[in-house]
Design an enzyme around this catalytic site. Sequence first.
Site, mmCIF file in Angstrom:
data_model
loop_
_atom_site.group_PDB
_atom_site.id
_atom_site.type_symbol
_atom_site.label_atom_id
_atom_site.label_comp_id
_atom_site.label_asym_id
_atom_site.label_seq_id
_atom_site.Cartn_x
_atom_site.Cartn_y
_atom_site.Cartn_z
ATOM 1 N N ASN A 149 0.791 -1.240 0.000
ATOM 2 C CA ASN A 149 0.000 0.000 0.000
ATOM 3 C C ASN A 149 0.824 1.291 0.000
ATOM 4 O O ASN A 149 0.450 2.265 -0.643
ATOM 5 C CB ASN A 149 -1.032 -0.018 1.132
ATOM 6 N N GLY A 224 3.012 -5.558 7.424
ATOM 7 C CA GLY A 224 2.018 -6.302 6.648
ATOM 8 C C GLY A 224 0.874 -6.749 7.536
ATOM 9 O O GLY A 224 0.598 -6.128 8.578
ATOM 10 N N SER A 225 0.244 -7.834 7.143
ATOM 11 C CA SER A 225 -0.970 -8.256 7.848
ATOM 12 C C SER A 225 -0.649 -8.989 9.154
ATOM 13 O O SER A 225 0.454 -9.521 9.332
ATOM 14 C CB SER A 225 -1.788 -9.171 6.933
ATOM 15 N N VAL A 226 -1.636 -9.047 10.020
ATOM 16 C CA VAL A 226 -1.481 -9.759 11.295
ATOM 17 C C VAL A 226 -1.208 -11.243 11.025
ATOM 18 O O VAL A 226 -0.350 -11.858 11.680
ATOM 19 C CB VAL A 226 -2.758 -9.595 12.158
ATOM 20 N N GLY A 229 2.317 -11.629 10.079
ATOM 21 C CA GLY A 229 3.136 -11.223 11.226
ATOM 22 C C GLY A 229 3.216 -12.329 12.281
ATOM 23 O O GLY A 229 4.287 -12.602 12.832
ATOM 24 N N GLU A 244 5.077 -4.409 12.202
ATOM 25 C CA GLU A 244 4.133 -3.291 12.036
ATOM 26 C C GLU A 244 2.940 -3.877 11.280
ATOM 27 O O GLU A 244 3.011 -4.062 10.068
ATOM 28 C CB GLU A 244 4.781 -2.161 11.226
ATOM 29 N N CYS A 278 -3.031 1.147 6.789
ATOM 30 C CA CYS A 278 -3.068 0.445 8.086
ATOM 31 C C CYS A 278 -3.739 1.309 9.145
ATOM 32 O O CYS A 278 -4.530 0.825 9.945
ATOM 33 C CB CYS A 278 -1.657 0.080 8.518
HETATM 34 P P1 NAD Z 1 0.797 -9.269 3.619
HETATM 35 O O1 NAD Z 1 1.017 -9.674 5.041
HETATM 36 O O2 NAD Z 1 -0.029 -10.159 2.772
HETATM 37 O O3 NAD Z 1 2.201 -9.127 2.864
HETATM 38 C C1 NAD Z 1 3.223 -8.275 3.315
HETATM 39 C C2 NAD Z 1 4.567 -8.788 2.805
HETATM 40 O O4 NAD Z 1 4.855 -10.066 3.389
HETATM 41 C C3 NAD Z 1 4.618 -9.008 1.290
HETATM 42 O O5 NAD Z 1 5.884 -8.577 0.826
HETATM 43 C C4 NAD Z 1 4.480 -10.518 1.163
HETATM 44 O O6 NAD Z 1 5.033 -11.019 -0.026
HETATM 45 C C5 NAD Z 1 5.250 -11.008 2.386
HETATM 46 N N1 NAD Z 1 4.914 -12.359 2.875
HETATM 47 C C6 NAD Z 1 3.788 -13.083 2.648
HETATM 48 N N2 NAD Z 1 3.840 -14.252 3.341
HETATM 49 C C7 NAD Z 1 5.017 -14.255 4.011
HETATM 50 C C8 NAD Z 1 5.641 -15.176 4.921
HETATM 51 N N3 NAD Z 1 5.061 -16.332 5.265
HETATM 52 N N4 NAD Z 1 6.833 -14.856 5.461
HETATM 53 C C9 NAD Z 1 7.417 -13.665 5.160
HETATM 54 N N5 NAD Z 1 6.877 -12.764 4.294
HETATM 55 C C10 NAD Z 1 5.703 -13.051 3.743
HETATM 56 O O7 NAD Z 1 0.217 -7.782 3.651
HETATM 57 P P2 NAD Z 1 -0.344 -6.892 2.426
HETATM 58 O O8 NAD Z 1 -1.647 -7.423 1.994
HETATM 59 O O9 NAD Z 1 0.735 -6.664 1.430
HETATM 60 O O10 NAD Z 1 -0.560 -5.474 3.177
HETATM 61 C C11 NAD Z 1 -1.714 -5.125 3.845
HETATM 62 C C12 NAD Z 1 -1.563 -5.276 5.347
HETATM 63 O O11 NAD Z 1 -0.433 -4.542 5.810
HETATM 64 C C13 NAD Z 1 -2.766 -4.703 6.082
HETATM 65 O O12 NAD Z 1 -3.105 -5.547 7.142
HETATM 66 C C14 NAD Z 1 -2.240 -3.367 6.604
HETATM 67 O O13 NAD Z 1 -2.939 -2.860 7.704
HETATM 68 C C15 NAD Z 1 -0.824 -3.737 6.935
HETATM 69 N N6 NAD Z 1 0.020 -2.539 7.031
HETATM 70 C C16 NAD Z 1 0.540 -2.185 8.243
HETATM 71 C C17 NAD Z 1 1.297 -1.014 8.366
HETATM 72 C C18 NAD Z 1 1.896 -0.581 9.679
HETATM 73 O O14 NAD Z 1 2.835 0.221 9.647
HETATM 74 N N7 NAD Z 1 1.415 -1.038 10.815
HETATM 75 C C19 NAD Z 1 1.509 -0.219 7.237
HETATM 76 C C20 NAD Z 1 0.954 -0.615 6.017
HETATM 77 C C21 NAD Z 1 0.222 -1.786 5.924
#
Ligand code: NAD
Length: 470
Positions: A149, A224-226, A229, A244, A278
């Site tokens: 995003n 990324g997503s919970v 994470g 994050e 986020c």
């Molecule tokens: P996502 O968790 O699907 O992916 C994030 C990253 O992780 C991508 O690069 C993906 O390829 C990688 N990934 C996927 N599976 C993995 C694994 N098993 N091990 C390691 N890496 C892996 O998230 P998304 O859909 O790209 O982003 C949206 C999410 O991110 C939303 O939940 C949003 O709230 C959150 N977000 C949080 C913040 C913050 O600063 N707190 C900022 C922006 C977005």
Amino acid sequence: MDMLINGKYVSDMDVSEVINPYTNEVIDTVPVAHLNKVDDVIDAANNAKSSLQEMSAFKISNKLFAVCDKLKENKDDFAELLSREVGKPINEAYVELDRSVETLKLAAEEAKRIYGESVPLDAGLNGKGFLAFTQKVPLGVVVAITPFNYPLNLTIHKIAPAIACKNTVIIKPPSDAPLTVMKFAELLNEEFPDGVVNTITGYGSEIGDALVASNNVDKISFTGSVTTGLLIAQRAGMKKITLELGGNDPLIVLDDADVDSAVKGVINGAYLNAGQVCMGVKRIIVQEGIYDEFKTKLVSETRKIKKGNPLDKNTELGTLISQKAAIQVEETVNNAVKAGAEILTGGKRDGAFYEATVIDKVTADMDLVVNETFGPVAPLIKVKTVEEAIKIANMTEYGLQAGVFTKNYYHALKCVNEIEAGSVFVNKQSTFRTDNMPFGGFKNSGCGKEGIKYAVDEMTKTKLIGLNLR
Ligand code: NAD
């Protein structure tokens, strides 16, 4: 675009396409790296550690400033690419570019402030006669994994402080929007020795998983997503992690609020980047005395939002990252409607577009607001009291940021004290961040903080040095 490993451009047998979600055209392809490339990239980052650690803070700072200048010079190209790969309105892409320049500047400044402190060992039993101090030393290799995003600024929030405190980096860019980040890595590589900055691309979780599980990297900095994470937290072992994660941020509007400001807070907070933020406003909790006036004004302002070609300067609402993501939002809203909610405006999908949508009669137990809905939706929940508003604000596994609109000093302080979130803003929506502030959520929204100085703390280890002078 190829990966950057040890200063060389590297391809692989398979590629994945990067699609413009507005035109559905293929913008470019990136390699789907095979697992042997994970070893290569980890070796490159480890081998480059000494070249960076031998460099003075003065030189690192100057180099980061030089990258900052290059990014500024190439702002138009970066903004256009960002808009095309994310579907982000071009004006918002420029904001991300400005923030990226600012984040880099903060890191260039911080590179000169990596201080330890003197420690009075004689304040402890048997500690007399020592001269003691701490140093902040680099961890080694930092892996940065980032979402689609805000790909550029969120990646810079990891790699710029990492380099400022002398760590080499491996970037795993978001699969759907990797190009801006990879192009930026090239700028860094022009300034720093080979292997200091590396990128590796893949689809799905294979590459990320392998990096996280490796014993030869020292830190995982993930945004990324919970769901992802939590997987990372389980697999990372003893290495340091910063997570994050997602948010489900409330915006509370009390009877004594300035209604126009609160409405503006929703417009700027719920629909920004098509709601894929986020810290976006995701639950709007409104007190009953002001509810009807607030609702009417919000619907009227929402209808003015201009949806269109993301590259058009007049566009305020672009596409979501993909049609699949838009369908998911559509289904979530439709399920809420089946459970009794009512769409006041919006609610229609067209390919990867989803309209800016105001939803009335939402209850706190609907999936729409229990989970993080990543789309341009404004769900309204009516409450009687400030106590009820706070209770609902906290009824979530998330705790990233929160906003409350009120002119009442007692209500403001009560919200500030009782809302469980990493930041609470009064008379401002949660969708607000300066790049120097400590940023990071409570509860399942993550662990650790970013915001350059705070990221540096998490990317160094503290060594104590004691000189026995007796
Ligand atoms: P996502 O968790 O699907 O992916 C994030 C990253 O992780 C991508 O690069 C993906 O390829 C990688 N990934 C996927 N599976 C993995 C694994 N098993 N091990 C390691 N890496 C892996 O998230 P998304 O859909 O790209 O982003 C949206 C999410 O991110 C939303 O939940 C949003 O709230 C959150 N977000 C949080 C913040 C913050 O600063 N707190 C900022 C922006 C977005």
